[in-house]
Design a protein around this motif. Sequence first.
Motif, PDB file in Angstrom:
ATOM      1  N   LEU A 150      -8.320   8.502  -5.448  1.00 43.44           N
ATOM      2  CA  LEU A 150      -7.289   7.825  -6.241  1.00 43.44           C
ATOM      3  C   LEU A 150      -7.103   8.459  -7.614  1.00 43.44           C
ATOM      4  O   LEU A 150      -5.980   8.544  -8.123  1.00 43.44           O
ATOM      5  CB  LEU A 150      -7.646   6.344  -6.398  1.00 43.44           C
ATOM      6  CG  LEU A 150      -7.489   5.488  -5.145  1.00 43.44           C
ATOM      7  CD1 LEU A 150      -8.005   4.072  -5.394  1.00 43.44           C
ATOM      8  CD2 LEU A 150      -6.038   5.452  -4.688  1.00 43.44           C
ATOM      9  N   SER A 154      -3.225  10.011  -7.738  1.00 46.71           N
ATOM     10  CA  SER A 154      -2.326   9.263  -8.619  1.00 46.71           C
ATOM     11  C   SER A 154      -1.443  10.190  -9.450  1.00 46.71           C
ATOM     12  O   SER A 154      -0.417   9.770  -9.994  1.00 46.71           O
ATOM     13  CB  SER A 154      -3.127   8.346  -9.550  1.00 46.71           C
ATOM     14  OG  SER A 154      -3.981   9.108 -10.394  1.00 46.71           O
ATOM     15  N   ASN A 157       3.257  12.235  -7.085  1.00 46.94           N
ATOM     16  CA  ASN A 157       4.164  11.100  -6.870  1.00 46.94           C
ATOM     17  C   ASN A 157       4.649  10.925  -5.437  1.00 46.94           C
ATOM     18  O   ASN A 157       5.163   9.880  -5.093  1.00 46.94           O
ATOM     19  CB  ASN A 157       5.385  11.227  -7.792  1.00 46.94           C
ATOM     20  CG  ASN A 157       5.072  10.752  -9.198  1.00 46.94           C
ATOM     21  OD1 ASN A 157       3.972  10.294  -9.469  1.00 46.94           O
ATOM     22  ND2 ASN A 157       6.034  10.860 -10.086  1.00 46.94           N
ATOM     23  N   LYS A 162       0.066   8.283  -1.217  1.00 40.69           N
ATOM     24  CA  LYS A 162      -0.342   6.908  -1.458  1.00 40.69           C
ATOM     25  C   LYS A 162      -1.491   6.557  -0.523  1.00 40.69           C
ATOM     26  O   LYS A 162      -1.507   6.967   0.641  1.00 40.69           O
ATOM     27  CB  LYS A 162       0.829   5.941  -1.216  1.00 40.69           C
ATOM     28  CG  LYS A 162       2.068   6.222  -2.068  1.00 40.69           C
ATOM     29  CD  LYS A 162       1.823   5.960  -3.529  1.00 40.69           C
ATOM     30  CE  LYS A 162       3.108   6.150  -4.335  1.00 40.69           C
ATOM     31  NZ  LYS A 162       2.886   6.028  -5.784  1.00 40.69           N
ATOM     32  N   ASN A 316       7.378   5.548  -9.503  1.00 41.71           N
ATOM     33  CA  ASN A 316       6.854   5.574 -10.882  1.00 41.71           C
ATOM     34  C   ASN A 316       7.681   6.464 -11.810  1.00 41.71           C
ATOM     35  O   ASN A 316       7.153   7.113 -12.707  1.00 41.71           O
ATOM     36  CB  ASN A 316       5.389   6.031 -10.894  1.00 41.71           C
ATOM     37  CG  ASN A 316       4.479   5.116 -10.110  1.00 41.71           C
ATOM     38  OD1 ASN A 316       4.613   3.899 -10.196  1.00 41.71           O
ATOM     39  ND2 ASN A 316       3.570   5.694  -9.344  1.00 41.71           N
TER      40      ASN A 316
END
Length: 339
Positions: A150, A154, A157, A162, A316
């Motif tokens: 993670l 992160s 994108n 994910k 995001n």
Amino acid sequence: MSIRLGTEDLAKYPFLNEASEYVRETNFGIAEFDRPEMEYIINRATFRIETEIFKGKIFYDLEKYEIEILTFLASLLIVKRTGIDVIYKKYSLFEAMRVEKFLTNDLQKQKSSDKRKLLLFKIFKELFNFEIEIEPQDTRIFRMSVPDYLSRSSKINEQEWKLINRLVTNGHVYLDVDETVRLIRSELSSLIYNRIKNMQSTNILNKIDIKTSEIKKKYLVHFPTVKYKITEYPPCIKHVLEISEKGENLPHSARFLLATYLLSIGKSIDETIVPFKNLPDYNERITKYQVEHLAGIKGSFTKYSVPSCKKLRNENLCFATRDCYSIINPIQFKRRVEE
């Protein structure tokens, strides 16, 4: 672990501690780059930088480890002495992608399990302080802890990174070789960038400085400083343009947003390409084709629309302010504010 890194490894990964130890053990001083026999090294370093900075291509050529280590050191010096932060970032990213290619290939084709484990330890554990394990039931698969995954995914994108889209078992995320190595691209780039930033280079180095001057002049011709008046754009576009002007890398989703938005408000192909020129991995031919593809004049001949605000939130990329009101797409921003 009895197995050790070989000279071929040092040639591919000249940023490792062992490569630095080699330089120290040979008592090589930076001033020695002015010796006549160093001309080949300096020319090679210059060609490597120009290939990456101006052509947007990764320099894959390999020679024996002594040459590779000194070429890497000379490249860092030349880049450092330009004093141009965007050059630092461009060079660092391409060097990281170069390492990525070599490491992926080694982990895929290396038959020795001990050698693969050593490479994983030297690069992932020793440099970046996290564990990568080879899956015992299928040696083509690697696993890492969820927190380690993670902290790195992160920064990417794209939806495929994910956690919900990954295979997770017993607190570990499972990845193939390409995915595993891709995760540390950003850290590799930062490692090289910090090496450049922290270098002490005050000596007068005639041969190095001649090449540095040539690269600076060429850079200013290829990448003249151009800034958009970002105050007229919606917050999401302002954010992307600000990152671009700093010479930072942009994920695919941000590039898609910027290009489709600029095209949608009437910018030409050439005008749309301008903010991409600062990106570390900029390649004029590829960028122009991609923008033309989005404009509907190449490829599928379909003009692509600007992503919705909802999609940008999921990726995001939304930085909404009160000025956004109830818009559902960035292209409505200026029109709604003026009404």
